[in-house]
Scaffold this active site. Structure first.
Site, short mmCIF file in Angstrom:
data_model
loop_
_atom_site.label_atom_id
_atom_site.label_comp_id
_atom_site.label_asym_id
_atom_site.label_seq_id
_atom_site.Cartn_x
_atom_site.Cartn_y
_atom_site.Cartn_z
N SER A 106 -6.60 1.36 2.55
CA SER A 106 -6.67 0.13 1.88
C SER A 106 -7.87 -0.72 2.21
CB SER A 106 -5.41 -0.62 2.03
OG SER A 106 -5.40 -1.70 0.88
N ARG A 154 -1.29 -5.63 -7.50
CA ARG A 154 -1.36 -4.38 -8.08
C ARG A 154 -1.46 -4.23 -9.64
NH1 ARG A 154 -2.54 0.13 -4.43
NH2 ARG A 154 -2.08 -0.57 -2.17
N ARG A 189 5.29 -1.41 0.67
CA ARG A 189 6.22 -0.29 0.96
C ARG A 189 7.19 -0.61 2.37
NH1 ARG A 189 4.15 3.26 3.27
NH2 ARG A 189 2.17 2.58 3.67
N HIS A 249 -4.99 12.27 0.05
CA HIS A 249 -4.96 10.90 -0.02
C HIS A 249 -6.45 10.30 -0.34
CE1 HIS A 249 -3.51 6.53 0.77
NE2 HIS A 249 -3.41 6.62 -0.56
N ASP A 304 -6.34 8.16 -6.39
CA ASP A 304 -5.74 8.10 -5.24
C ASP A 304 -4.92 9.36 -4.79
OD1 ASP A 304 -4.24 6.34 -3.35
OD2 ASP A 304 -2.58 6.40 -4.35
N LYS A 352 4.71 6.57 -4.19
CA LYS A 352 4.43 7.44 -2.94
C LYS A 352 5.60 8.37 -2.52
CE LYS A 352 0.52 5.44 -1.93
NZ LYS A 352 -0.58 6.47 -2.21
N LYS A 392 -12.31 2.59 -1.88
CA LYS A 392 -12.15 3.94 -2.52
C LYS A 392 -11.85 3.89 -3.93
CE LYS A 392 -7.98 5.56 -1.07
NZ LYS A 392 -7.14 5.52 -2.26
N THR A 393 -11.19 3.22 -4.55
CA THR A 393 -10.99 2.93 -5.79
C THR A 393 -12.24 2.34 -6.46
OG1 THR A 393 -8.62 2.65 -5.88
CG2 THR A 393 -9.55 1.86 -7.79
#
Length: 526
Positions: free
Chosen positions: A235, A318, A56, A217, A254, A198, A239-240
């Site tokens: 990141s 990604r 980003r 988030h 997410d 996003k 989390k994932t």
């Protein structure tokens, strides 16, 4: 320029002979290949690269300064204001640019799995692979819903159009501009597809709280008994990985909303980091990368097999795929109220406990702090671990003041008697370079114990600096691992590092001037 004239100009574009509406996945893949936007990998996924923008561009993200929202937005380095005149000028230029293209791709989608709160959106793309990305990441309407779909927000993405800062009033060739009054997102100058995803999340972070829904988030899953868990983390914190649990059902990886009836996924797909991905450690994600999925900036070998360890283009590789490709997902992606919340941090200082229980006030403190570590070597000039704080674990995407989200979280924790834990997936036995990364098997065991309620009645000790309540035992985890100081050979070095990190927490929290003393005092003390 009125809203009507905006609609008229956009309608004119969308009625053009070069517009392809709602193409199926197979045709979008074909178009992307024909136009040399990407190549097929050995798994069947489409691999695309994004040029010099592999992440980003927060410095190029703006919100139009409009009367109806001016007093509500938390203006600053995250929510940078831009004038209506700049937006209108760029809007006309981008539409004129797209009119010259041989083909432009449009898809209708939704954001929000709960139909009571879902936002009908439209995505207009210069690239076929971007339209495929949007189709897989957002919620896909069925045939009946397509007939009645009326977009309430439109994302227009034209990577090939580059702004001239001297003429267009931007900082660079790249721009991501949100106009809430015109209900439009304008993206140009960047090929990174994550900007599309996003930007809609940022919009939902404005819309949902206005409807008394907490936007978050985080990832979420649910057990066979209906017990819901939320996983917050920046990141690299897991989390994932931790939410993709084969023994539980994935709600989403997410972005979620929490309403008066429960939680719901804002998206219809997953956008997983691929760095060091293996089938052994993350089988659900690994096997979801097949035809219809999109790989961003992943290197391939001579057989077009993805090499997830290769960071030639970026560490931010990604994979985007529809959530249905996760075998144990929940469709539709809605569930009840959370029983457990997990805050994840990768503490490279090695001083936070691997798991600790939080009071409601501590939960709000750590939610506002959003702490993890930036490691040496990840950015030029970073030679030792650096504390990184991202408000509410999602600072770049929050249009409203942080306390709004924190207050809503506190109210919901109270209302539903939610258990909150802080889990450190970072270092143990010493800081980064001395200690070792927390054993993933131990972390999974701690998370499982938290979700099953096995830590509720376990005796705890209070950390003298951070005030955290540390369990003295946990099934599947050696007792000595649970107490961070005991894993350090040099106890004085531990104390010094702990105080160093505590001071960073305190310094960061000074920016929250509207937070009560009760929450402020729930942080570290020394």
């Amino acid at each position: 320029m009125s809203t009507l004239s905006y609609e008229t100009e956009l309608d004119k574009l969308l009625k053009g002979s070069n517009i392809s509406h709602d193409l199926p996945v197979s045709q979008l893949v074909e178009r992307a290949l024909e136009r040399k936007e990407g190549i097929l990998t050995s798994t069947g996924a489409l691999r695309a690269t994004t040029g010099k923008y592999t992440g980003r561009s927060p410095q190029d993200k703006y919100i139009v300064e409009e009367t109806s929202i001016k007093e509500k937005i938390n203006w600053g380095s995250v929510n940078q204001p831009i004038s209506k005149e700049v937006f209108e000028n760029l809007y006309k230029k981008v539409l004129a640019y797209l009119e010259t293209k041989d083909e432009v791709f449009v898809s209708k989608n939704f954001a929000g799995a709960d139909i009571g709160y879902r936002l009908p959106i439209r995505v207009v793309n210069e690239y076929a692979w971007h339209n495929l990305f949007a189709r897989q990441l957002f919620i896909r309407p069925n045939a009946e819903e397509l007939l009645t779909h009326e977009a309430e927000f439109t994302v227009i993405s034209a990577p090939g159009f580059k702004a001239d800062p001297n003429l267009d009033g931007t900082k660079s060739e790249t721009f991501i501009i949100v106009s809430f009054e015109k209900r439009t997102v304008l993206i140009g100058g960047t090929e990174y597809a994550g900007e599309i995803k996003k930007s809609i999340f940022s919009i939902m972070n404005y819309i949902l709280p206005e409807r008394n829904v907490l936007s978050m988030h985080c990832s979420a899953n649910v057990g066979d008994e209906g017990d819901v868990a939320l996983f917050f983390g920046l990141s690299g914190t897991g989390k994932t990985t931790l939410s993709a649990d084969p023994s539980r059902h994935l709600i989403g990886d997410d972005e979620h909303g929490w309403s008066h009836t429960g939680v719901f996924n804002i998206e219809g797909g997953c956008y997983a980091k691929c760095i060091n991905l293996t089938e052994e450690k993350e089988p659900e994600i690994f096997n979801a990368i097949r035809f219809g999925s999109v790989l961003e900036n992943v290197m391939l070998d001579e057989n077009r097999t993805p090499d997830y360890n290769d960071t030639t283009l970026t560490e931010n590789t990604r994979a985007a795929y529809p959530i249905e490709l996760i075998p144990n997902c929940v469709i539709p992606s809605v569930a009840g109220h959370p029983n457990t919340i997990i805050f994840l941090t990768a503490d490279a200082f090695g001083v936070l406990p691997p798991i600790s229980k939080l009071t409601k006030e501590q939960a709000m403190y750590h939610f506002l702090s959003g702490y993890t570590s930036k490691l040496a070597g990840t950015e030029r000039g970073v030679t030792s671990p650096e504390a990184t704080f991202s408000t509410c674990f999602g600072a770049p995407f929050l249009p409203l003041p942080a306390y709004r989200y924190a207050e809503m979280l506190g109210e919901k924790i109270n209302q539903h008697d939610v258990q909150v834990f802080l889990v450190n997936t970072g270092w143990s036995g010493g800081q980064y370079g001395v200690g070792k990364r927390m054993n993933l098997t131990y972390t999974r065991a701690m998370v499982q114990a938290a979700l099953l309620g096995e830590l509720h009645s376990v005796e705890t000790v209070v950390d003298s600096i951070f005030g955290l309540h540390i369990p003295t035992r946990c099934p599947g985890v050696p007792d000595e691992v649970l107490q961070p100081k005991e894993t350090w050979e040099d106890k004085e070095a531990y104390d010094n590092k702990a105080k160093e990190l505590a001071s960073k927490f305190q310094e960061n929290f000074m920016k929250f001037d509207k937070v009560s003393d009760i929450i402020r005092n729930a942080g570290p003390k020394f």
